[in-house]
Design an enzyme around this catalytic site. Structure first.
Site, mmCIF file in Angstrom:
data_model
loop_
_atom_site.group_PDB
_atom_site.id
_atom_site.type_symbol
_atom_site.label_atom_id
_atom_site.label_comp_id
_atom_site.label_asym_id
_atom_site.label_seq_id
_atom_site.Cartn_x
_atom_site.Cartn_y
_atom_site.Cartn_z
ATOM 1 N N ARG A 32 0.853 -1.182 0.000
ATOM 2 C CA ARG A 32 0.000 0.000 0.000
ATOM 3 C C ARG A 32 0.895 1.240 0.000
ATOM 4 O O ARG A 32 1.871 1.310 0.751
ATOM 5 C CB ARG A 32 -0.935 0.012 1.214
ATOM 6 N N GLU A 85 -3.032 7.958 -4.641
ATOM 7 C CA GLU A 85 -3.410 7.492 -5.971
ATOM 8 C C GLU A 85 -4.834 8.019 -6.249
ATOM 9 O O GLU A 85 -5.631 8.141 -5.330
ATOM 10 C CB GLU A 85 -3.430 5.960 -6.030
ATOM 11 N N HIS A 118 0.074 0.515 -9.909
ATOM 12 C CA HIS A 118 -0.670 -0.360 -8.995
ATOM 13 C C HIS A 118 -1.204 -1.580 -9.741
ATOM 14 O O HIS A 118 -2.393 -1.911 -9.694
ATOM 15 C CB HIS A 118 -1.819 0.411 -8.330
#
Length: 376
Positions: free
Chosen positions: A202, A231, A248
């Site tokens: 994360r 993000e 990601h």
């Protein structure tokens, strides 16, 4: 039954169509009004599922086709009597293969390095087992485990002293061991020159502003970031400083995503009290051309040559940097482009789908390649 599903979840129709009507929507843009009349909600990590999203709906089941659950307000779901499920471990192999692909691209032979792993759950634990099977020295930090769970557990400082440091921890902001900004200025300063720092867990587990300061002071680290803070509108200044940057997608192998879909399908069937009519074996397509030749006799050279044939991680990096250039020139909105790269991500299959054939003398690399998951 009416099912609302993130448009990026694969094979939703194939798995869920016999249960009811399916409506696909962009995950990051879901609104309360989208859920009116819905009975089930299927999401990925970009959708925050909480009272503000669900309070005016009749949703009785929420499934996230991801390992992480920090985007789900679990307390609210439990209090509201809404069943929920995640897909623990579904993309663990995909993320581990991302790590191998990144290191191969950087020409960093992990077999001769000491690897530190922060967070040894589904993903970090799987990476640890793979590395140990290859004889790699590992140091692990996970305050929720014991030495019985993982004999390589140590403290954070010892992990930060490793040659390669991989982060695979979920994002938590409270409790005895919150992970947000686990690595900030002080921790990043402990990394020795030449260290490879990789985050595929994360984004906010690393203080991105502190990391940028560290890299601006001295570009003496090889940094690989698949996850960012925040993000999708990430720091383009930080992107310019890292060795590899991706949007990601570490867990985005086709195999991993479909496994997540299958796990949530089974969970919904269980809640409905019915037997599943679909399964992964029926719907996961085989790789058409899955035989690859290995000519290198050296194990590391064989891995370096083979891995990019399956997963060209440099292409993920290139696409993200080209997006940043277009955004700089005012040609595209970066945040929307970041999500577009995820939505339009090309199919990537995992190593285990490929059968290796060895030229004379190259058989010596078979053991190392088998440990990566290839069929030899």
């Amino acid at each position: 039954m009416r099912i609302i599903a993130d448009e990026n979840i694969p094979l939703v129709e194939e798995f869920f169509a016999h249960l009811g009507e399916i409506i696909r929507l962009p995950g990051r843009g879901m609104r309360p009004e989208d859920l009116k009349g819905a009975d089930a909600l299927l999401v990925r990590s970009v959708t925050q599922v909480d009272e503000s999203l669900l309070r005016d709906s009749q949703v009785k089941f929420v499934g996230t086709c991801t390992i992480g659950v920090d985007h789900l307000d679990q307390k609210y779901l439990d209090q509201a009597g809404i069943g929920w499920a995640s897909a623990p471990g579904c993309n663990a192999n995909s993320v581990v293969e991302y790590v191998y692909a990144a290191l191969a691209h950087l020409d960093v032979d992990w077999s001769g390095r000491r690897v530190g792993i922060i967070g040894c759950g589904n993903v970090g634990g799987f990476l640890h087992r793979r590395l140990r099977a290859q004889g790699v020295e590992c140091r692990c930090y996970d305050p929720f485990l014991t030495l019985e769970d993982n004999p390589d557990l140590t403290d954070l400082d010892a992990v930060l002293d490793c040659d390669i440091v991989c982060l695979h921890t979920p994002l938590t902001t409270d409790g005895p061991h919150p992970s947000r900004h686990l690595l900030s200025d002080a921790e990043l300063a402990r990394l020795r020159p030449g260290t490879v720092l990789l985050n595929a867990g994360r984004g906010p587990v690393i203080d991105n502003a502190a990391l940028l300061r560290r890299l601006e002071a001295a570009v003496d680290l090889q940094v690989v970031l698949d996850v960012w803070e925040p993000e999708p509108d990430i720091s383009r200044e930080l992107l310019a400083k890292v060795s590899l940057g991706t949007p990601h997608i570490a867990g985005y192998s086709y195999d991993g995503k479909i496994t997540g879909t299958a796990m949530i399908y089974n969970a919904l069937c269980q809640q409905l009290g019915i037997e599943p009519e679909r399964n992964l074996e029926q719907l996961l397509p085989p790789v058409a051309q899955n035989r690859l030749r290995v000519s290198a006799k050296d194990g590391w050279l064989a891995q370096r040559a083979l891995i990019p044939q399956i997963y060209a991680i440099a292409e993920d990096d290139r696409r993200l940097r080209e997006l940043a250039q277009r955004a700089e020139q005012g040609q595209e909105d970066f945040a929307k482009g970041f999500d577009r790269l995820r939505k339009q991500y090309p199919i990537r299959r995992e190593f285990g789908n490929y059968q290796l054939e060895f030229e004379s003398g190259a058989e010596a690399s078979a053991e190392r390649l088998a440990a990566l998951g290839f069929k030899v």
